[in-house]
Design a protein around this motif. Structure first.
Motif, PDB file in Angstrom:
ATOM      1  N   ILE A 128      -0.659   8.818 -13.263  1.00 26.28           N
ATOM      2  CA  ILE A 128      -1.508   7.887 -12.502  1.00 26.28           C
ATOM      3  C   ILE A 128      -2.970   8.086 -12.888  1.00 26.28           C
ATOM      4  N   LEU A 129      -3.386   9.352 -13.019  1.00 20.52           N
ATOM      5  CA  LEU A 129      -4.757   9.642 -13.434  1.00 20.52           C
ATOM      6  C   LEU A 129      -5.025   9.122 -14.848  1.00 20.52           C
ATOM      7  N   ASP A 130      -4.028   9.210 -15.722  1.00 19.61           N
ATOM      8  CA  ASP A 130      -4.201   8.679 -17.075  1.00 19.61           C
ATOM      9  C   ASP A 130      -4.480   7.181 -17.040  1.00 19.61           C
ATOM     10  N   GLY A 131      -3.807   6.469 -16.135  1.00 18.58           N
ATOM     11  CA  GLY A 131      -4.055   5.049 -15.997  1.00 18.58           C
ATOM     12  C   GLY A 131      -5.475   4.755 -15.540  1.00 18.58           C
ATOM     13  N   GLU A 169       0.840  -1.188   0.000  1.00 21.76           N
ATOM     14  CA  GLU A 169       0.000   0.000   0.000  1.00 21.76           C
ATOM     15  C   GLU A 169       0.881   1.245   0.000  1.00 21.76           C
ATOM     16  N   SER A 170       0.399   2.303  -0.626  1.00 19.76           N
ATOM     17  CA  SER A 170       1.197   3.525  -0.748  1.00 19.76           C
ATOM     18  C   SER A 170       1.674   4.025   0.609  1.00 19.76           C
ATOM     19  N   ALA A 171       0.820   3.977   1.606  1.00 25.73           N
ATOM     20  CA  ALA A 171       1.181   4.486   2.928  1.00 25.73           C
ATOM     21  C   ALA A 171       2.277   3.661   3.592  1.00 25.73           C
ATOM     22  N   ASN A 172       2.521   2.443   3.095  1.00 26.56           N
ATOM     23  CA  ASN A 172       3.489   1.545   3.729  1.00 26.56           C
ATOM     24  C   ASN A 172       4.801   1.419   2.955  1.00 26.56           C
ATOM     25  N   GLY A 197      -8.114  20.987 -15.390  1.00 28.94           N
ATOM     26  CA  GLY A 197      -7.493  21.904 -14.444  1.00 28.94           C
ATOM     27  C   GLY A 197      -6.023  22.162 -14.686  1.00 28.94           C
ATOM     28  N   GLU A 198      -5.544  23.134 -13.936  1.00 31.31           N
ATOM     29  CA  GLU A 198      -4.161  23.557 -14.016  1.00 31.31           C
ATOM     30  C   GLU A 198      -3.250  22.606 -13.241  1.00 31.31           C
ATOM     31  N   THR A 199      -1.954  22.736 -13.467  1.00 31.46           N
ATOM     32  CA  THR A 199      -0.997  21.981 -12.674  1.00 31.46           C
ATOM     33  C   THR A 199      -1.031  22.473 -11.230  1.00 31.46           C
ATOM     34  N   MET A 200      -1.242  21.560 -10.286  1.00 28.92           N
ATOM     35  CA  MET A 200      -1.345  21.912  -8.881  1.00 28.92           C
ATOM     36  C   MET A 200       0.000  21.849  -8.180  1.00 28.92           C
ATOM     37  N   ASP A 201       0.849  20.943  -8.603  1.00 28.46           N
ATOM     38  CA  ASP A 201       2.199  20.789  -8.054  1.00 28.46           C
ATOM     39  C   ASP A 201       2.898  19.756  -8.915  1.00 28.46           C
ATOM     40  N   SER A 202       4.083  19.355  -8.552  1.00 28.95           N
ATOM     41  CA  SER A 202       4.812  18.371  -9.351  1.00 28.95           C
ATOM     42  C   SER A 202       5.563  17.410  -8.438  1.00 28.95           C
ATOM     43  N   ASP A 203       5.882  16.237  -8.986  1.00 34.62           N
ATOM     44  CA  ASP A 203       6.576  15.195  -8.244  1.00 34.62           C
ATOM     45  C   ASP A 203       7.672  14.591  -9.105  1.00 34.62           C
ATOM     46  N   ALA A 204       8.647  14.000  -8.440  1.00 31.96           N
ATOM     47  CA  ALA A 204       9.727  13.282  -9.111  1.00 31.96           C
ATOM     48  C   ALA A 204       9.728  11.849  -8.579  1.00 31.96           C
ATOM     49  N   PHE A 205       9.353  10.893  -9.428  1.00 29.92           N
ATOM     50  CA  PHE A 205       9.331   9.495  -9.021  1.00 29.92           C
ATOM     51  C   PHE A 205      10.757   8.958  -8.981  1.00 29.92           C
ATOM     52  N   ALA A 206      11.112   8.330  -7.864  1.00 30.07           N
ATOM     53  CA  ALA A 206      12.450   7.761  -7.690  1.00 30.07           C
ATOM     54  C   ALA A 206      12.318   6.411  -6.998  1.00 30.07           C
ATOM     55  N   ILE A 207      13.412   5.671  -6.981  1.00 24.77           N
ATOM     56  CA  ILE A 207      13.430   4.363  -6.327  1.00 24.77           C
ATOM     57  C   ILE A 207      13.801   4.550  -4.866  1.00 24.77           C
ATOM     58  N   GLY A 208      12.960   4.049  -3.968  1.00 28.26           N
ATOM     59  CA  GLY A 208      13.243   4.111  -2.543  1.00 28.26           C
ATOM     60  C   GLY A 208      14.147   2.969  -2.120  1.00 28.26           C
ATOM     61  N   ILE A 209      15.133   3.280  -1.279  1.00 27.87           N
ATOM     62  CA  ILE A 209      16.142   2.313  -0.849  1.00 27.87           C
ATOM     63  C   ILE A 209      16.377   2.476   0.651  1.00 27.87           C
ATOM     64  N   GLN A 210      16.744   1.405   1.313  1.00 29.32           N
ATOM     65  CA  GLN A 210      16.967   1.454   2.754  1.00 29.32           C
ATOM     66  C   GLN A 210      18.027   2.493   3.110  1.00 29.32           C
ATOM     67  N   ASP A 270      13.965  -4.771  -0.513  1.00 26.88           N
ATOM     68  CA  ASP A 270      15.271  -4.156  -0.758  1.00 26.88           C
ATOM     69  C   ASP A 270      15.121  -2.778  -1.381  1.00 26.88           C
ATOM     70  N   MET A 271      14.063  -2.579  -2.133  1.00 32.27           N
ATOM     71  CA  MET A 271      13.797  -1.277  -2.738  1.00 32.27           C
ATOM     72  C   MET A 271      12.312  -1.172  -3.068  1.00 32.27           C
ATOM     73  N   VAL A 272      11.873   0.062  -3.295  1.00 31.23           N
ATOM     74  CA  VAL A 272      10.479   0.323  -3.663  1.00 31.23           C
ATOM     75  C   VAL A 272      10.470   1.051  -4.988  1.00 31.23           C
ATOM     76  N   VAL A 273       9.731   0.503  -5.957  1.00 36.36           N
ATOM     77  CA  VAL A 273       9.534   1.156  -7.259  1.00 36.36           C
ATOM     78  C   VAL A 273       8.023   1.250  -7.454  1.00 36.36           C
ATOM     79  N   GLN A 274       7.457   2.369  -7.028  1.00 33.76           N
ATOM     80  CA  GLN A 274       5.991   2.448  -6.893  1.00 33.76           C
ATOM     81  C   GLN A 274       5.520   3.903  -6.970  1.00 33.76           C
ATOM     82  N   THR A 275       5.818   4.587  -8.065  1.00 36.79           N
ATOM     83  CA  THR A 275       5.505   6.014  -8.177  1.00 36.79           C
ATOM     84  C   THR A 275       5.775   6.707  -6.835  1.00 36.79           C
TER      85      THR A 275
END
Length: 318
Positions: free
Chosen positions: A243-246, A133-136, A258-271, A147-152
């Motif tokens: 994600i919304l396109d999906g 889950e995203s929160a976890n 609507g307009e762009t509200m903010d922006s994000d950079a997807f990266a791989i999470g690592i310990q 070992d890593m998270v690849v999940q937007t």
């Protein structure tokens, strides 16, 4: 129906007991919310901490040959285990979703993870996918469940207190998803409306920053937000546009507005402690940028979202 509604209320009460700032909300007559849905009364402040450059990561190291990792390294331990454990989504079309025809989890994020396994083992199939889950996502890394998270997974300073991030592999802007008959054209139309988001996601912050004060409904995953939008339980869904396109691909009656509200950079999470693995993963991502693999994966999964912007530029902290 009365029994179903009572069960839904019980599930909501249980969810709210473990989610700070979340309370149940009134269901439309005859409808039932997914388990864990609740009103969120305050944002998680995932984007609020500006004490670092969240997209800067460690410079790539010298890339060893697959299967020949330095003794005592994080990579050697992963290779010795026989598989790369990866936290992924299974409900995000385009990024990580379970294909009903094959039962396999597929998507852009999944293929990125397989490229890391390719450089570790010489075999992209040496992955063990852990739907999370995203929160976890961060807790799964802290607890050594993956070992890593690849999940937007958006890199932020707040999250960097618990985990490390690779360089970004995709940039995204936050917008709104609505039904075509909603009358909502921009964030200015959200006053008094219900907007759906996922717990602990960065995109909740931009919703709470709106002066129109919509009611924010938290869900466990984006597929639940889609269902709530289709059933009229919420008026809009807001998160990063890819994600919304999906979600939009699953229903022709929906549109991004609507307009762009903010922006994000997807990266791989690592310990947090796995500094050597951060450098290794950044070497993999650099390969993807230069040998055409990144573009091939974009064309495979995201060409319907829009023209390729090319891989994100890199910034290194050392």
């Amino acid at each position: 129906m009365r029994m179903l509604l009572m069960a839904a209320v019980a599930l909501l009460a249980a969810a709210c007991g473990s989610t700070p700032g979340a309370v149940p909300f009134q269901l439309p007559p005859g409808s039932q919310l997914p388990p864990g849905a609740a009103v969120i009364t305050s944002g998680p402040s995932e984007r609020g901490d500006q004490s670092c450059d969240p997209t800067a990561s460690l410079r790539p190291g010298i890339q060893p040959q697959p299967g020949a990792m330095p003794a005592g390294s994080t990579m050697a331990a992963i290779v010795a285990s026989g598989k790369l454990r990866v936290g992924v989504d299974q409900n995000q079309t385009l990024f990580g979703y379970r294909n009903p025809a094959t039962g396999q989890i597929e998507g852009f994020d999944i293929d990125i993870a397989r490229e890391v396994a390719r450089d570790l083992f010489g075999d992209p199939e040496r992955v063990e996918l852990h739907p999370t889950e995203s929160a976890n996502r961060a807790p799964a890394l802290v607890a050594n469940e993956v070992d890593m998270v690849v999940q937007t997974f958006s890199a932020t300073c707040a999250r960097r207190k618990d985990v490390q991030f690779s360089t970004p592999y995709l940039l995204a802007d936050q917008r709104l998803l609505v039904t075509k008959t909603s009358g909502i054209r921009s964030t200015a139309d959200l006053a008094g409306k219900k907007v759906c988001g996922v717990y602990r996601s960065t995109t909740l912050d931009a919703i709470f920053a709106l002066p129109q004060h919509p009611t924010v409904i938290g869900m466990v995953n984006w597929l639940d937000c889609l269902t709530a939008l289709q059933q009229g339980q919420v008026d809009a869904v807001s998160t990063d546009a890819p994600i919304l396109d999906g979600l939009k691909m699953q229903d022709p009656n929906l549109e991004l507005v609507g307009e762009t509200m903010d922006s994000d950079a997807f990266a791989i999470g690592i310990q947090k402690q796995a500094t050597d693995f951060v450098r290794f993963v950044n070497s993999v991502l650099q390969r993807l940028r230069t040998d055409g693999t990144w573009q091939r994966l974009y064309d495979k999964w995201l060409s319907g979202v829009g023209p390729s912007p090319g891989p994100p530029a890199t910034r290194y902290s050392d």
